[in-house]
Design a protein around this motif. Structure first.
Motif, PDB file in Angstrom:
ATOM      1  N   ALA A  50       0.810  -1.229   0.000  1.00 15.34           N
ATOM      2  CA  ALA A  50       0.000   0.000   0.000  1.00 15.34           C
ATOM      3  C   ALA A  50       0.845   1.282   0.000  1.00 15.34           C
ATOM      4  N   PRO A  51       1.898   1.365   0.817  1.00 16.20           N
ATOM      5  CA  PRO A  51       2.695   2.612   0.773  1.00 16.20           C
ATOM      6  C   PRO A  51       3.318   2.862  -0.601  1.00 16.20           C
ATOM      7  N   ALA A  94      -3.872   7.406  -3.511  1.00 20.70           N
ATOM      8  CA  ALA A  94      -3.325   8.063  -2.313  1.00 20.70           C
ATOM      9  C   ALA A  94      -4.401   8.357  -1.267  1.00 20.70           C
ATOM     10  N   ALA A  95      -5.578   8.801  -1.733  1.00 22.96           N
ATOM     11  CA  ALA A  95      -6.642   9.144  -0.785  1.00 22.96           C
ATOM     12  C   ALA A  95      -7.049   7.935   0.046  1.00 22.96           C
ATOM     13  N   ALA A  96      -6.953   6.739  -0.525  1.00 20.71           N
ATOM     14  CA  ALA A  96      -7.290   5.511   0.203  1.00 20.71           C
ATOM     15  C   ALA A  96      -6.034   4.845   0.762  1.00 20.71           C
ATOM     16  N   ARG A 143      12.799  -6.800   2.681  1.00 21.12           N
ATOM     17  CA  ARG A 143      12.297  -7.731   3.694  1.00 21.12           C
ATOM     18  C   ARG A 143      10.809  -7.447   3.879  1.00 21.12           C
ATOM     19  N   GLN A 144      10.072  -8.490   4.269  1.00 18.06           N
ATOM     20  CA  GLN A 144       8.609  -8.318   4.371  1.00 18.06           C
ATOM     21  C   GLN A 144       8.210  -7.230   5.358  1.00 18.06           C
ATOM     22  N   THR A 145       9.082  -6.943   6.317  1.00 19.32           N
ATOM     23  CA  THR A 145       8.754  -5.942   7.331  1.00 19.32           C
ATOM     24  C   THR A 145       9.130  -4.527   6.886  1.00 19.32           C
ATOM     25  N   ASP A 146       9.785  -4.410   5.721  1.00 16.04           N
ATOM     26  CA  ASP A 146      10.180  -3.081   5.223  1.00 16.04           C
ATOM     27  C   ASP A 146       8.967  -2.241   4.822  1.00 16.04           C
ATOM     28  N   ASP A 147       9.203  -0.944   4.766  1.00 13.10           N
ATOM     29  CA  ASP A 147       8.294  -0.051   4.047  1.00 13.10           C
ATOM     30  C   ASP A 147       8.570  -0.303   2.560  1.00 13.10           C
TER      31      ASP A 147
END
Ligand SMILES: *Cc1c(COP(=O)(O)O)cnc(C)c1O
Length: 447
Positions: A61-62, A72-74, A142-146
């Motif tokens: 999403a980011p 972006a709005a969602a 990594r899966q935890t990254d942004d």
């Protein structure tokens, strides 16, 4: 010969096929329909798989919000609104001479961000799944990254060396091309003869290679698959076989539950939800139907809509031959203005998954698609592409007893918001010429 029998023999044992061959509109209720608890297993996929797809989309999403301003709005969630269609409810009753006890709603996947069609679910999910796997394996993610790290040079270099290919009647190519190119992958889209010119143009503007095929969708897919197989650095998005596409579509159902709750729409055994989905190769409607059955069980009924000239899923399910039969085998030409549905052979994977899960399939004439398109424009101010309105006459095809139930009718609108205005205008004009209600015979076949 088909499965050891001549076409004549098939027409004899399956008389509905005669109407289909004559290009008459038909409605078929699935005699193999089974309770969701039994039939869901046929796909070889489960709730955990859909949840994993939803979690993947959430991780991206980011990156999506940063890359596609219309998400972006969602906050990077690719989702479409629900909307009630009170005037069309009346129009359907009058046009088809039916009584619909429940309200009519629409799911506006026609207005999904990124690519303006239902393919912004499946197509986007598969590309992201592939990119994520590449990036994880290469150690740049990594899966935890942004996931915005995917816009950095390390990931861009990785993707620049990789290729993506897809065969499409237009909208899948548009989705895969837009997202693939945004990641920095080299994308080749094999377009069937039906694909609209503006879709090819949009893709080329983004640096996507568009290969035009003189033949139909099945050939474009086959040729794309063949070329991609010779290239180890290429991933082929296989619309006829892909689980990742299917799961991307299925995520819609998880979100729909919350939207219906928010709209105060009740779904249970006494208030069933009827959902009408335009069907091409089957991945879109199949994935959504699969998700809906996971979420709502037997309280939801799924109905697939196809053009009279391209009824591949109905043909595959009714004969039981699935992808071992094409509409051309029965002399049906697969020529329709509903370009997103111009598919002559269904996905074998989806047909197998839907064999006991889909309530009904019906066909609709191209002229009627344009009439519905114009009526929708006139009464609700919505302009869609022809494929996208195929579900709109679905409520009129139900058995009277089902239509009389206090349920909800949800028509899945699948594309149109990116169609150029002049093309939409020409669709509406053609539809206005067709608007007079004719003495219609939808030719319902009830088991
Ligand atoms: C692709 C498409 C469909 C059908 O999806 P399939 O996965 O091919 O069955 C329906 N409507 C539109 C507008 C589409 O682009």
């Amino acid at each position: 010969m088909l499965a050891g029998r001549s076409v004549e023999q098939w027409l004899h044992t399956h008389p509905l096929l005669r109407d289909m061959v004559a290009l008459r509109e038909v409605t078929w209720f699935n005699p193999s329909l089974a309770p969701a608890a039994q039939a869901l297993g046929d796909a070889g996929l489960g709730r955990a798989d859909v949840d994993a797809a939803a979690a993947r989309l959430a991780r991206f999403a980011p990156w999506l919000a940063q890359t596609f301003p219309d998400t972006a709005a969602a906050a990077g969630v690719i989702e479409s609104p629900l909307r009630e269609l009170p005037e069309m409810h009346d129009v359907l009753q009058r046009r088809y001479g039916v009584r619909l006890a429940g309200p009519l709603w629409a799911k506006l996947d026609s207005h999904l961000p990124v690519s303006g069609s239902i393919k912004a679910r499946g197509g986007v999910h598969e590309v992201l799944q592939h990119a994520e796997a590449l990036a994880l394996r290469a150690g740049v993610l990594r899966q935890t990254d942004d996931y915005r790290v995917l816009a950095r040079p390390a990931a861009r270099e990785l993707f620049a060396a990789r290729r993506l290919a897809v065969g499409s009647t237009g909208n899948l190519g548009l989705s895969v091309g837009i997202v693939g190119a945004a990641l920095g992958l080299s994308v080749t889209v094999h377009m069937s003869a039906d694909a609209r010119e503006w879709k090819k143009r949009r893709l080329r503007e983004r640096g996507v290679t568009v290969v035009e095929h003189a033949a139909d969708y099945g050939d474009a897919v086959r040729e794309g698959r063949r070329q991609a197989l010779q290239d180890a650095a290429c991933h082929f998005v296989d619309d006829e076989r892909s689980r990742e596409l299917f799961l991307g579509y299925a995520v819609a159902a998880l979100r729909l539950r919350g939207q219906l709750d928010a709209a105060g729409v009740r779904v249970d055994s006494r208030h069933p939800l009827w959902v009408y989905l335009p069907c091409g190769v089957g991945g879109g409607p199949g994935g959504v139907a699969f998700g809906l059955k996971l979420v709502f069980g037997d309280a939801v009924h799924c109905v697939f809509a196809e053009p009279t000239h391209a009824p591949c899923m109905l043909l595959g399910l009714h004969t039981g031959l699935h992808d071992a039969v094409s509409v051309q085998d029965f002399g049906i030409d697969n020529r329709t203005a509903a370009d997103g549905l111009a598919v002559g052979r269904a996905s074998g994977f989806v047909a197998g998954a839907m064999r006991r899960l889909v309530d009904a399939c019906y066909t609709v004439d191209d002229d009627e698609l344009f009439a519905l398109l114009a009526l929708l424009d006139w009464h609700e101010g919505l302009r869609l592409e022809p494929s996208a309105v195929a579900g709109l006459c679905g409520p009129a095809r139900l058995r009277p007893g089902d239509a009389a139930q206090p349920g909800t009718h949800l028509v899945w609108f699948t594309g149109g918001s990116m169609v150029p205005a002049d093309e939409l205008q020409s669709y509406v004009q053609r539809g206005r010429r067709e608007r007079q209600p004719a003495a219609r015979n939808p030719g319902a076949y009830w088991p």
